[in-house]
Scaffold this motif. Structure first.
Motif, PDB file in Angstrom:
ATOM      1  N   LEU A   1       0.811  -1.222   0.000  1.00 42.97           N
ATOM      2  CA  LEU A   1       0.000   0.000   0.000  1.00 42.97           C
ATOM      3  C   LEU A   1       0.843   1.270   0.000  1.00 42.97           C
ATOM      4  O   LEU A   1       0.367   2.338  -0.357  1.00 42.97           O
ATOM      5  CB  LEU A   1      -0.899   0.011   1.244  1.00 42.97           C
TER       6      LEU A   1
ATOM      7  N   PHE B   1      -3.738  -5.291  22.675  1.00 40.86           N
ATOM      8  CA  PHE B   1      -4.251  -4.381  21.637  1.00 40.86           C
ATOM      9  C   PHE B   1      -5.718  -4.669  21.368  1.00 40.86           C
ATOM     10  O   PHE B   1      -6.074  -5.695  20.798  1.00 40.86           O
ATOM     11  CB  PHE B   1      -3.462  -4.543  20.327  1.00 40.86           C
ATOM     12  N   GLY B   2      -6.583  -3.776  21.761  1.00 40.57           N
ATOM     13  CA  GLY B   2      -8.000  -3.910  21.437  1.00 40.57           C
ATOM     14  C   GLY B   2      -8.783  -4.714  22.461  1.00 40.57           C
ATOM     15  O   GLY B   2      -8.214  -5.423  23.306  1.00 40.57           O
TER      16      GLY B   2
ATOM     17  N   SER C   1      -8.127  -8.536  22.827  1.00 40.79           N
ATOM     18  CA  SER C   1      -6.826  -9.068  23.240  1.00 40.79           C
ATOM     19  C   SER C   1      -6.982  -9.860  24.540  1.00 40.79           C
ATOM     20  O   SER C   1      -7.969  -9.706  25.265  1.00 40.79           O
ATOM     21  CB  SER C   1      -5.830  -7.926  23.421  1.00 40.79           C
TER      22      SER C   1
ATOM     23  N   ARG D   1      -4.021 -18.047  14.890  1.00 37.78           N
ATOM     24  CA  ARG D   1      -4.939 -16.934  14.643  1.00 37.78           C
ATOM     25  C   ARG D   1      -4.505 -15.688  15.419  1.00 37.78           C
ATOM     26  O   ARG D   1      -4.501 -14.577  14.891  1.00 37.78           O
ATOM     27  CB  ARG D   1      -6.350 -17.361  15.054  1.00 37.78           C
TER      28      ARG D   1
ATOM     29  N   ARG E   1      -3.434 -12.195  13.614  1.00 38.66           N
ATOM     30  CA  ARG E   1      -4.149 -10.942  13.903  1.00 38.66           C
ATOM     31  C   ARG E   1      -3.187  -9.879  14.442  1.00 38.66           C
ATOM     32  O   ARG E   1      -3.292  -8.699  14.111  1.00 38.66           O
ATOM     33  CB  ARG E   1      -5.260 -11.191  14.925  1.00 38.66           C
TER      34      ARG E   1
ATOM     35  N   LEU F   1      -1.279  -8.353  11.631  1.00 37.21           N
ATOM     36  CA  LEU F   1      -2.108  -7.407  10.873  1.00 37.21           C
ATOM     37  C   LEU F   1      -2.290  -6.107  11.658  1.00 37.21           C
ATOM     38  O   LEU F   1      -2.124  -5.009  11.112  1.00 37.21           O
ATOM     39  CB  LEU F   1      -3.465  -8.041  10.562  1.00 37.21           C
ATOM     40  N   GLN F   2      -2.606  -6.227  12.935  1.00 36.81           N
ATOM     41  CA  GLN F   2      -2.803  -5.022  13.768  1.00 36.81           C
ATOM     42  C   GLN F   2      -1.543  -4.160  13.792  1.00 36.81           C
ATOM     43  O   GLN F   2      -1.605  -2.934  13.673  1.00 36.81           O
ATOM     44  CB  GLN F   2      -3.145  -5.419  15.209  1.00 36.81           C
TER      45      GLN F   2
ATOM     46  N   VAL G   1      -1.107  -2.418  10.395  1.00 37.23           N
ATOM     47  CA  VAL G   1      -2.047  -1.304  10.186  1.00 37.23           C
ATOM     48  C   VAL G   1      -1.649  -0.128  11.075  1.00 37.23           C
ATOM     49  O   VAL G   1      -1.702   1.035  10.657  1.00 37.23           O
ATOM     50  CB  VAL G   1      -3.506  -1.744  10.446  1.00 37.23           C
TER      51      VAL G   1
ATOM     52  N   LEU H   1       1.094   1.595   9.370  1.00 42.26           N
ATOM     53  CA  LEU H   1       0.599   2.385   8.232  1.00 42.26           C
ATOM     54  C   LEU H   1      -0.006   3.704   8.711  1.00 42.26           C
ATOM     55  O   LEU H   1       0.145   4.740   8.073  1.00 42.26           O
ATOM     56  CB  LEU H   1      -0.458   1.600   7.450  1.00 42.26           C
ATOM     57  N   ARG H   2      -0.682   3.655   9.840  1.00 41.44           N
ATOM     58  CA  ARG H   2      -1.256   4.901  10.387  1.00 41.44           C
ATOM     59  C   ARG H   2      -0.134   5.861  10.750  1.00 41.44           C
ATOM     60  O   ARG H   2      -0.220   7.057  10.493  1.00 41.44           O
ATOM     61  CB  ARG H   2      -2.091   4.594  11.631  1.00 41.44           C
TER      62      ARG H   2
END
Lengths: 429, 438
Positions: free
Chosen positions: A7, A281-282, A285, A348, A352, A355-356, A359, A362-363
């Protein structure tokens, strides 16, 4: 996972690199579409470079860098930047001191001129030292003496580290702040604020050739600094759990668990980054779901594995409700850590977390300030790993097995330190 | 400087059901943001039900029709992102930033959570307990307490006096039924805005528009009443005996969103305490070393607002800090700014706006917020021009009128007895216990 790397336009992640003859490292990340620029100067100096009796000088000195130099006098630094629509700030950590300015792209030459001016001829005086000493004491009252978390953290670092300079607070001990003299500051500047000890990073809308020409013309004239002796970087083996209690008139208990962890440049740090995400995270979690949402034992819980040049700590901070049971919370945290150490994360969970993390990166990279900071921090703390590599490879190479091994090596009770905050106040009804 | 800050932004697309869609495609962005703003902030909680809007909002992600809390968490994890849910006095906002390929899935989840929350009894009870604990724990945070006390003082009798997270006595009485009724009455899409910003995949905007269409929510909520005028000058001391510092606030009624003097007031406050080169930073921090931080600004709301100076200092210097703030404010109010310093503040405001409009998340926040506050879909394009076009006379006039020529409040959080003695010269002093702010 490669999706995230794909990206970002590659040119935004591939810095133009240069090293001037005086040792200044320059990293340029131009983005023709951006209207703003970020200039960040990373000095390889933090509280770890201080000595007992002069703790807090790295941070106090950071304040003095805004009080005038040869061309731009007192109060002119911020005024000049704000007149161009920009803003500036700085921070000091255990390992590094970073000065950053963000402004409309047209202001780049001014930003470079300001940085060159204070690196080349900082004005230091008894008056500015006295004023900033008082400001720093106010900052210390705000962040430590009147802050529950600040008090606990100060206790924690002194518990985790016995030999390493990480044991004292970045903001310094109050008595040491009073001891710091103008001569100390002059010596500190000469030793640590030389080009050999700095990396200049620019990101945003600018022409890299022109920027480099200006930097070579100006910063290139600065004299090389003296050789810098590395500070002590050892911390002996910990042979048993450590505990401390802070009693304070607070409303609710709190606990912080710290586990000795590898430095950022050691191989297992990528695994610990992901274990941090898996744990906290989140809302889904492990710790947040179980201890906050399922059982209501804590109101907030977070994990912080901050990259360090030296021996690091993997810290878990749990805020309890008034009347909460910290010993029980500690047992429950250990239950999760031991399970991860024994079985490792699931496929899993690991996927995850990757990915977190990507992302989140990227932010960070979506602003020029974030891009410059990401590059500078990675270079200094991780040892040159660039953002592109971080997106593509750093987390990608973590396997279930390597994550389990990192958990096993780190989540060990005999290498833990815990600080409990014990409230003295009656909770509000 | 390039002409348009966000190309394509500001073209409103009304959707059936009352929502307005604002899309700002940025083909080179790496991420995409969907942000939903609804005019259902904390001030809509109702009398004696402070904290309701916040609790109802946070519970949106703790269960929806066909999805329990765990499944919602897993759905968010699969997107690699987290959902921001925030409530202020006027607005409820939800935002999610994801890789472009996940935007549609994120929007589907978002609309499902907002439209069909299930408010499971277990989750309601757990979150309520947690909220109560956090309100109590907030008594340790002197800066938050000072803000809480100031808003209560300035907006006494108005919903803005209640903190977003509520008062203990109100939150402890909230029931699941309250939440369900609040959702039914307040989470409608009418008057709301959905902003899509970033790299928007082909066709995604239309598909998302359909997802958010079709709910007949009637009219946007009626405007809140104006706060009643403040009277007198008063000092409120919140007794926190263990504090080494005094958290200090000086405040007075301000302005609401969309008032003609909004930009002039923003410039004037910026000049007083908006940046490191502002007057207050110069006088209080640089010249006297009294504090680490000080700021002055107008905090706007739909039905009012306040002007506040925020700072802190060691207890023994509290009166000095207050006096300097009052003197500087009065000097600016009566003498007005000069053209040079106004130009500097104008440039700073312009640059700050540019720097705050860099990422999809930032732009979506500005677009959706401005729209819901009645500033228009084109605010992001108009604001920089308004900064340029606001003359010195307008700023001077706004400062003369709005910079508390009349009643004001001083709030200090710290050791009660010492602060009461020190601040008595500024007005009648009342000392209240810490727990009165819970």
């Amino acid at each position: 996972m490669a999706v995230a790397a794909s990206l970002v336009p590659p040119e935004l992640l591939t810095p133009v690199k240069a090293e001037l003859s005086n040792g200044l490292r320059v990293r340029l990340l131009p983005d023709p579409d951006s209207r703003v620029v970020s200039v960040q100067t990373f000095f390889r100096v933090g509280s770890r470079d201080e000595r007992p009796g002069r703790t807090g000088i790295a941070h106090l000195f950071e304040h003095l860098m805004f009080n005038g130099a040869t061309k731009y006098g007192p109060k002119e630094f911020d005024r000049a930047i704000e007149e161009q629509g920009g803003s500036s700030n700085a921070y000091t950590s255990n390992d590094v001191t970073v000065y950053h300015e963000e402004a409309p792209a047209e202001a780049l030459e001014l930003l470079l001129d300001l940085e060159f001016d204070r690196m080349g001829g900082l004005a230091l005086s008894d008056a500015s030292l006295a004023a900033e000493r008082e400001v720093v004491k106010e900052e210390r009252r705000l962040r430590v003496e009147d802050s529950v978390m600040g008090l606990v953290d100060e206790e924690l670092q002194a518990l985790v580290y016995r030999e390493h300079p990480y044991r004292w607070p970045v903001i310094g001990w109050p008595a040491d702040l009073d001891r710091i003299s103008l001569a100390d500051c002059r010596d500190f500047f000469a030793r640590y604020y030389a080009p050999t000890n700095a990396t200049l990073v620019i990101a945003g809308g600018f022409d890299p050739a022109r920027a480099l020409a200006i930097i070579e013309r100006d910063h290139g004239r600065l004299p090389r600094g003296p050789p810098i002796e590395s500070p002590p970087n050892e911390e002996g083996e910990q042979r048993g759990a450590r505990r401390a209690v802070v009693r304070h008139p607070s409303q609710a208990p709190l606990l912080v668990l710290a586990l000795r962890a590898p430095a950022a440049r050691e191989p297992a740090s990528a695994e610990l980054d992901l274990l941090q995400a898996i744990l906290s995270f989140g809302d889904g979690s492990l710790l947040v779901r179980d201890l906050v949402h399922e059982r209501g034992l804590v109101t907030e819980i977070g994990v912080d594995y901050a990259w360090r040049l030296g021996p690091a700590a993997f810290e878990i901070v749990a805020e309890l409700p008034p009347g909460g049971d910290p010993e029980r919370v500690l047992r429950e945290i250990w239950r999760h850590l031991e399970r991860l150490a024994e079985k490792g994360p699931s496929a899993r969970q690991l996927s995850r977390a990757k990915l977190q993390s990507q992302v989140a990166l990227l932010r960070e990279l979506s602003s020029v300030g974030g891009r410059a900071h990401s590059l500078g921090s990675a270079e200094i703390l991780l040892g040159g790993l660039e953002p592109a590599v971080r997106i593509g490879e750093r987390s990608e190479r973590v396997t279930l097995r390597s994550a389990r091994e990192a958990a096993r090596a780190t989540f060990r009770p005999e290498r833990s330190s815990v600080v409990f905050l014990e409230p003295l106040a009656e909770p509000a009804e | 400087m390039k002409a348009e800050l966000v190309p394509g932004a500001g073209t409103p697309r009304p959707l059936p059901g009352g929502l307005t869609l604002l899309a700002a495609p940025q083909p080179r962005a790496t991420l995409a943001t969907a942000r939903l703003a609804l005019p259902s902030g904390a001030a809509r909680s109702g009398l004696g039900k402070s904290g309701l809007a916040e609790l109802a909002a946070q519970l949106l992600r703790r269960g929806s029709r066909g999805l329990d809390a765990k499944q919602v968490d897993e759905a968010l994890e699969a997107l690699g992102s987290d959902l921001y849910v925030g409530v202020d006095d006027d607005l409820l906002q939800l935002s999610i930033t994801v890789p472009p390929g996940s935007l549609l899935a994120a929007a589907r989840l978002l609309v499902r959570l907002v439209r069909f929350p299930s408010y499971p009894a277990r989750e309601v009870s757990a979150l309520k307990k947690r909220s109560l604990a956090q309100i109590r724990a907030g008594l340790d945070e002197a800066d938050q307490l000072a803000d809480r006390a100031l808003w209560r003082e300035i907006f006494s009798g108005h919903p803005y006096a209640d903190p977003v997270d509520g008062w203990l006595r109100d939150v402890s009485r909230l029931s699941r039924r309250d939440l369900v009724l609040h959702h039914a009455g307040q989470h409608g899409f009418a008057g709301g805005c959905l902003a899509l910003v970033g790299r928007l995949p082909d066709g995604a905007t239309d598909r998302i528009a359909r997802l958010f269409s079709g709910r007949g929510d009637g009219e946007p909520p009626a405007r809140l009443p104006s706060p009643r005028p403040l009277e007198g000058r008063r000092v409120l001391v919140v007794d926190k005996p263990d504090a080494t510092q005094a958290q200090i606030r000086l405040g007075a009624p301000g302005i609401s969103f969309g008032e003609p003097s909004q930009v002039a007031c923003a410039l004037g406050a910026g000049l007083l305490g908006g940046g490191f080169s502002s007057r207050l930073v110069g006088e209080v921090r640089v010249k006297r070393g009294l504090t680490y931080g000080i700021s002055a600004r107008f905090q706007l709301r739909d039905a009012g607002g306040l002007f506040a100076i925020r700072s802190f200092t060691r207890v023994a210097e509290a009166a000095t800090l207050v006096q300097v703030c009052l003197d500087e404010t009065e000097r600016l109010r009566t003498e007005g700014p000069n053209e040079d310093e106004l130009e500097r503040v104008r440039a700073y405001a312009r640059g700050s706006f540019l720097l705050g409009s860099e990422t999809p998340g930032q732009i979506a926040g500005t677009l959706a917020g401005a729209f819901c506050h009645g500033l228009g879909a084109d605010w992001i394009a108009r604001y920089p021009k308004l900064l340029e076009e606001t003359p010195l006379e307008a700023v001077a006039a706004a400062l003369r009128e709005k910079l508390w020529p009349g009643p004001y409040r001083i709030v200090a959080v710290g050791p009660g007895r010492a602060l009461a003695r020190a601040l008595a010269k500024f007005g009648d002093v009342e000392v209240v216990p810490l727990r009165s702010l819970a």
